[in-house]
Motif scaffolding. Sequence first.
Motif, mmCIF file in Angstrom:
data_model
loop_
_atom_site.group_PDB
_atom_site.id
_atom_site.type_symbol
_atom_site.label_atom_id
_atom_site.label_comp_id
_atom_site.label_asym_id
_atom_site.label_seq_id
_atom_site.Cartn_x
_atom_site.Cartn_y
_atom_site.Cartn_z
ATOM 1 N N GLN A 177 0.845 -1.199 0.000
ATOM 2 C CA GLN A 177 0.000 0.000 0.000
ATOM 3 C C GLN A 177 0.882 1.251 0.000
ATOM 4 O O GLN A 177 0.878 2.015 0.961
ATOM 5 C CB GLN A 177 -0.918 -0.003 1.229
ATOM 6 C CG GLN A 177 -1.833 -1.204 1.289
ATOM 7 C CD GLN A 177 -2.739 -1.153 2.502
ATOM 8 O OE1 GLN A 177 -3.547 -0.252 2.651
ATOM 9 N NE2 GLN A 177 -2.601 -2.137 3.373
ATOM 10 N N PRO A 178 1.642 1.464 -1.074
ATOM 11 C CA PRO A 178 2.628 2.551 -1.082
ATOM 12 C C PRO A 178 2.040 3.956 -0.978
ATOM 13 O O PRO A 178 2.751 4.890 -0.612
ATOM 14 C CB PRO A 178 3.357 2.361 -2.409
ATOM 15 C CG PRO A 178 2.415 1.599 -3.265
ATOM 16 C CD PRO A 178 1.610 0.737 -2.331
ATOM 17 N N THR A 179 0.764 4.127 -1.254
ATOM 18 C CA THR A 179 0.173 5.468 -1.171
ATOM 19 C C THR A 179 -0.414 5.777 0.201
ATOM 20 O O THR A 179 -0.866 6.897 0.434
ATOM 21 C CB THR A 179 -0.934 5.642 -2.233
ATOM 22 O OG1 THR A 179 -1.962 4.672 -1.981
ATOM 23 C CG2 THR A 179 -0.386 5.471 -3.636
ATOM 24 N N VAL A 180 -0.394 4.791 1.109
ATOM 25 C CA VAL A 180 -0.926 5.008 2.456
ATOM 26 C C VAL A 180 0.194 5.505 3.357
ATOM 27 O O VAL A 180 1.170 4.802 3.594
ATOM 28 C CB VAL A 180 -1.524 3.696 3.037
ATOM 29 C CG1 VAL A 180 -1.988 3.909 4.474
ATOM 30 C CG2 VAL A 180 -2.658 3.204 2.169
ATOM 31 N N PRO A 181 0.074 6.735 3.862
ATOM 32 C CA PRO A 181 1.118 7.237 4.763
ATOM 33 C C PRO A 181 1.097 6.479 6.088
ATOM 34 O O PRO A 181 0.028 6.183 6.630
ATOM 35 C CB PRO A 181 0.754 8.702 4.988
ATOM 36 C CG PRO A 181 -0.468 8.978 4.219
ATOM 37 C CD PRO A 181 -0.966 7.714 3.613
ATOM 38 N N ILE A 182 2.277 6.149 6.575
ATOM 39 C CA ILE A 182 2.425 5.510 7.874
ATOM 40 C C ILE A 182 3.130 6.508 8.781
ATOM 41 O O ILE A 182 4.270 6.895 8.512
ATOM 42 C CB ILE A 182 3.219 4.195 7.788
ATOM 43 C CG1 ILE A 182 2.522 3.220 6.837
ATOM 44 C CG2 ILE A 182 3.392 3.583 9.171
ATOM 45 C CD1 ILE A 182 3.317 1.955 6.558
#
Length: 135
Positions: free
Chosen positions: A72-77
């Motif tokens: 999920q590379p577009t989800v900021p962690i």
Amino acid sequence: MRTKRFFALYGSPLFMDTVEMCLAGTDGVDIVRIHPSVPDVASRLQSLHPHLILVDLNSPNLGFLAAVLQEQPTVPIVCIDAPCSKIMVLTGCQYTIATVDDLLAIVEHLIHSDPAGCSAALQPAALRGTQLSKN
């Protein structure tokens, strides 16, 4: 009309209680809590499709973070290291926060934007008009 945002919290009950309490008055946010004892956190997060993931860096079993970034590379962690008063947004940016208000300013910005990569707009100083250092 704003789109409702969905956040996932990962960490100790105290961490999740604190963050959830801070965000309680924020419109347009739903929160799901994930305890470190939950098996296969990466799969659970993938099925939930959160807009933002807040993680306590002092929690055990953080090995799932690499899988989540890959899946999920577009989800900021947003990784929070409360004892050091720092957060790290896993887009490669790390910011020094002096207060909970600094953290809330960044979270509030993320709630109402589609962040991609490092942004000067995520600097607490830009959000609140005060000067903080970028590490």
